[in-house]
Design an enzyme around this catalytic site. Structure first.
Site, PDB file in Angstrom:
ATOM      1  N   LYS A 257      16.363  46.065   3.445  1.00 17.35           N
ATOM      2  CA  LYS A 257      17.076  45.228   2.473  1.00 17.35           C
ATOM      3  C   LYS A 257      16.667  43.762   2.563  1.00 17.35           C
ATOM      4  O   LYS A 257      16.686  43.034   1.571  1.00 17.35           O
ATOM      5  CB  LYS A 257      18.589  45.375   2.667  1.00 17.35           C
ATOM      6  CG  LYS A 257      19.169  46.657   2.117  1.00 17.35           C
ATOM      7  CD  LYS A 257      20.688  46.650   2.205  1.00 17.35           C
ATOM      8  CE  LYS A 257      21.286  47.815   1.435  1.00 17.35           C
ATOM      9  NZ  LYS A 257      20.883  49.117   1.965  1.00 17.35           N
TER      10      LYS A 257
ATOM     11  N   GLU B 129      25.768  38.661   2.649  1.00 17.54           N
ATOM     12  CA  GLU B 129      25.510  38.020   1.371  1.00 17.54           C
ATOM     13  C   GLU B 129      26.809  37.810   0.611  1.00 17.54           C
ATOM     14  O   GLU B 129      27.849  38.404   0.928  1.00 17.54           O
ATOM     15  CB  GLU B 129      24.520  38.842   0.535  1.00 17.54           C
ATOM     16  CG  GLU B 129      24.970  40.239   0.224  1.00 17.54           C
ATOM     17  CD  GLU B 129      23.856  41.100  -0.366  1.00 17.54           C
ATOM     18  OE1 GLU B 129      22.666  40.767  -0.166  1.00 17.54           O
ATOM     19  OE2 GLU B 129      24.176  42.103  -1.022  1.00 17.54           O
TER      20      GLU B 129
ATOM     21  N   GLU C 171      19.340  46.516  -4.266  1.00 17.45           N
ATOM     22  CA  GLU C 171      18.375  47.312  -3.525  1.00 17.45           C
ATOM     23  C   GLU C 171      17.646  48.222  -4.498  1.00 17.45           C
ATOM     24  O   GLU C 171      18.072  48.397  -5.639  1.00 17.45           O
ATOM     25  CB  GLU C 171      19.073  48.159  -2.451  1.00 17.45           C
ATOM     26  CG  GLU C 171      20.072  49.160  -3.008  1.00 17.45           C
ATOM     27  CD  GLU C 171      20.796  49.939  -1.924  1.00 17.45           C
ATOM     28  OE1 GLU C 171      20.289  49.981  -0.783  1.00 17.45           O
ATOM     29  OE2 GLU C 171      21.862  50.497  -2.206  1.00 17.45           O
TER      30      GLU C 171
END
Length: 652
Positions: free
Chosen positions: A116, A200, A292
């Site tokens: 990721k 995030e 992703e």
């Protein structure tokens, strides 16, 4: 074209791949663990090879055993399905080294998108919007707290190598970062063999939208529109649909262009999915960000097939065999609306606790096609089979297509009412309740939908008054059919807290003094009863009890008690029996592995305190105290396998 394909997977996806290969005239090989020796996918294939014990690490995740089975059977290609080895670049490379085609993308693309952290850098370089966050793996808890504060709460803590909702936690403040960090790292290591963590920004009113891409080995890459997968629980998808009720043609074009740019940047071919997080708070639709890329076939691929008319498994096989795509972007047309729901072995009435056991009865609704709604069921189970704790708890996928979104949702409810499953508890009622929910029908979706709309848990879909009246009349008809000598009138029927006065004379039913037009078609075998209530068709499944029935219909279960009115009038004055409190006993709410014990005998505890953690169906589940107290005894140890309702801890 390939002569023989080995499917390195199990369950419904293995069966689904076998069906397409058979239609293409390609022989198939199934692999199975000891737990799946009698599974439908093993019986359905032309050949089947045992690859090891029940645990996935010793069977479906053992690349050497998979390759040995392919060599032994002469398979010239392997389709990995999804999960297990499907996104392991090393496995794709091992296939190539063995001279066996891997039906999926090139190993370099899998590796690039499997990380990721690295994938976000690649996406940013390709001009793809990326969620604000820390660009590197988080080393420890102190750094996690510092990074989260810098990004700004709320934040998402997630496994770098993750997917499928595993290894993800939402943190609203530093306290929650500290509470979740270690659990995410453990889940990441257990599920993916990689404990790197990233953090995030959590997007406001987030909607989960993904773009299906398809490319061949000759440089052609196109997209097949979007799917919306915002209805999730614990970051795992529950409902998927195509197209999205939020996405405009302009958004679809922008998202599709970025998805194709990313796929081209990593030299992609085969099917793949670019997952995006979209801010529902931005009506312009411009606030979408890359999450992703899943370098495999998705669980929800049937909804894309339903609106495009394409068989994605067939396309994967043809691309892997070196063929060019037989159509261009301009040829892709999105027709109608498709919805997929996932039937899981879990109990929504008990906070979605995992459920395992034998499928005593299993009958899927009939699959239909035509001008109206279409019904499709993808499953890999059979009556008498077992839902095991070793694998994912999904029993089946139900896909409906119709010209409009409302019609597809209505078809879902009808098909769910026809789904007969006895043995493990299932989320069937919950799915039907979602399909009827006013907010779902409006298309007002976010990834927090379930947490927001079912904050107090699930107790069944609200029932319309006419439905309850019909169920009261049905209860009397069934009671009298069971006991022909029973009196013909003056019944009291209790459904939950409501009571109905039901009278029957000359085959005419009256509910609370109002006539009821009720017709009943008694189904044979496992099929539900077909009921018509004042002209409205309803499917009902019934379980007998000593004094009535439990009816299952329209997203709820209704305990119905039937008594002659003279007895009911007397019974209403009786006090309910006292029930023993279970606050002093902490029992296992599910079968699983006891990962940790947080207390020992003599400890003083407070309500809400974590007492133990059980791993079930690949997820960690914390058990909390419901009252203050002192630990009297601990009856298990960390590492023990426990069964449902097993006593773990007693308090005094």
């Amino acid at each position: 074209m390939f002569a023989k394909i080995l499917i390195a997977n199990r369950g419904e996806i293995a069966c689904r791949i076998i069906r397409t290969a058979r239609a293409m005239g390609i022989a198939t090989v199934a692999v199975y663990s000891d737990a799946d020796a009698r599974a439908p996918h093993a019986a359905m294939a032309d050949e089947a090879v045992r690859i090891g014990p029940a645990a996935a690490r010793d069977s479906y995740l053992d690349a050497d055993r998979i390759l040995a089975a392919a060599r032994a059977t002469g398979a010239d290609a392997i389709h990995p399905g999804y999960g297990f080895l499907s996104e392991r670049a090393a496995f794709a490379e091992a296939c190539a080294d063995a001279g066996i085609a891997f039906i999926g993308p090139p190993p370099a693309a899998i590796a690039a998108m499997g990380d990721k952290i690295a994938s976000k850098e690649l996406a940013r370089a390709a001009g793809v919007n990326v969620v604000p966050g820390h660009p590197h793996a988080i080393e420890d808890l102190a750094e996690a707290a510092e990074v989260a504060a810098r990004i700004g709460y709320p934040v998402m803590i997630k496994a770098s190598a993750g997917g499928g909702g595993k290894g993800m936690r939402l943190a609203q403040d530093e306290r929650e970062v500290r509470a979740h960090f270690d659990a995410v790292r453990r889940e990441a290591l257990a599920s993916f063999g990689d404990d790197r963590i990233l953090i995030e920004r959590f997007i406001a009113q987030p909607r989960h939208i993904e773009i299906q891409v398809l490319g061949d080995q000759h440089g052609t890459i196109l997209h097949l529109g979007e799917r919306e997968c915002s209805i999730q629980r614990r970051h795992q998808k529950v409902v998927e649909e195509a197209p999205s009720p939020f996405v405009t043609p302009a958004m679809r074009q922008a998202m599709g262009d970025q998805a194709i740019a990313l796929a081209r940047a990593v030299g992609y071919h085969s099917v793949g999915t670019v997952e995006l997080i979209v801010s529902g708070a931005d009506p312009s639709g411009e606030s979408f960000y890359f999450l992703e890329m899943n370098t495999r076939l998705q669980v929800e691929h049937p909804v894309t097939e339903a609106i495009t008319g394409l068989d994605l498994v067939e396309q994967m096989i043809r691309v892997a065999a070196g063929e060019r795509l037989g159509f261009a972007q301009a040829d892709v047309r999105l027709n109608g609306w498709a919805i997929e729901t996932r039937l899981y072995a879990e109990d929504p009435y008990r906070d979605f606790l995992p459920s395992t056991g034998r499928l005593v009865r299993y009958q899927a609704p009939a699959q239909t096609e035509g001008q109206g709604a279409h019904v499709r069921v993808d499953d890999g189970v059979a009556e008498g089979g077992e839902v095991s704790r070793f694998y994912d708890p999904m029993i089946a996928k139900l896909i409906t297509w119709a010209p409009t979104r409302d019609a597809a949702a209505i078809a879902q409810v009808d098909a769910l009412d026809r789904f007969v499953i006895e043995g493990p508890a299932t989320n069937r009622d919950f799915l039907a309740a979602l399909m009827q929910h006013p907010r779902f029908r409006r298309g007002d979706l976010t990834t927090g939908f379930i947490a927001e709309e079912f904050a107090d848990g699930f107790a069944g879909a609200p029932a319309a008054p006419d439905l309850l009246r019909g169920l009261a009349g049905l209860a009397v008809l069934l009671t009298q059919a069971r006991d022909p000598g029973a009196e013909r009138s003056n019944w009291t029927v209790r459904i939950g807290a409501q009571a109905f006065a039901v009278d029957r004379a000359d085959d005419t039913l009256t509910i609370d003094g109002t006539p009821l037009a009720l017709s009943l078609h008694r189904a044979r075998g496992n099929a539900p009863m077909e009921l018509t209530i004042d002209g409205e068709p309803v499917m009902v499944q019934a379980d007998r009890t000593l004094t009535g029935h439990v009816f299952h219909t329209r997203g709820a279960r209704h305990a119905v008690r039937v008594l002659p009115r003279r007895i009911a009038d007397y019974a209403c004055h009786l006090k309910p029996p006292a029930t023993a409190s279970d606050e002093k006993t902490i029992a296992a709410p599910m079968p699983g592995l006891l990962m940790r014990l947080e207390v020992r005998a003599g400890d003083t505890i407070a309500a809400g305190q974590t007492l133990a953690v059980i791993e079930a169906m690949k997820m960690e589940n914390a058990l909390h105290a419901t009252t203050d107290g002192i630990v009297d005894a601990v009856h298990v140890a960390a590492g023990d396998s426990v069964i449902v309702d097993q006593r773990l801890i007693t308090l005094r």
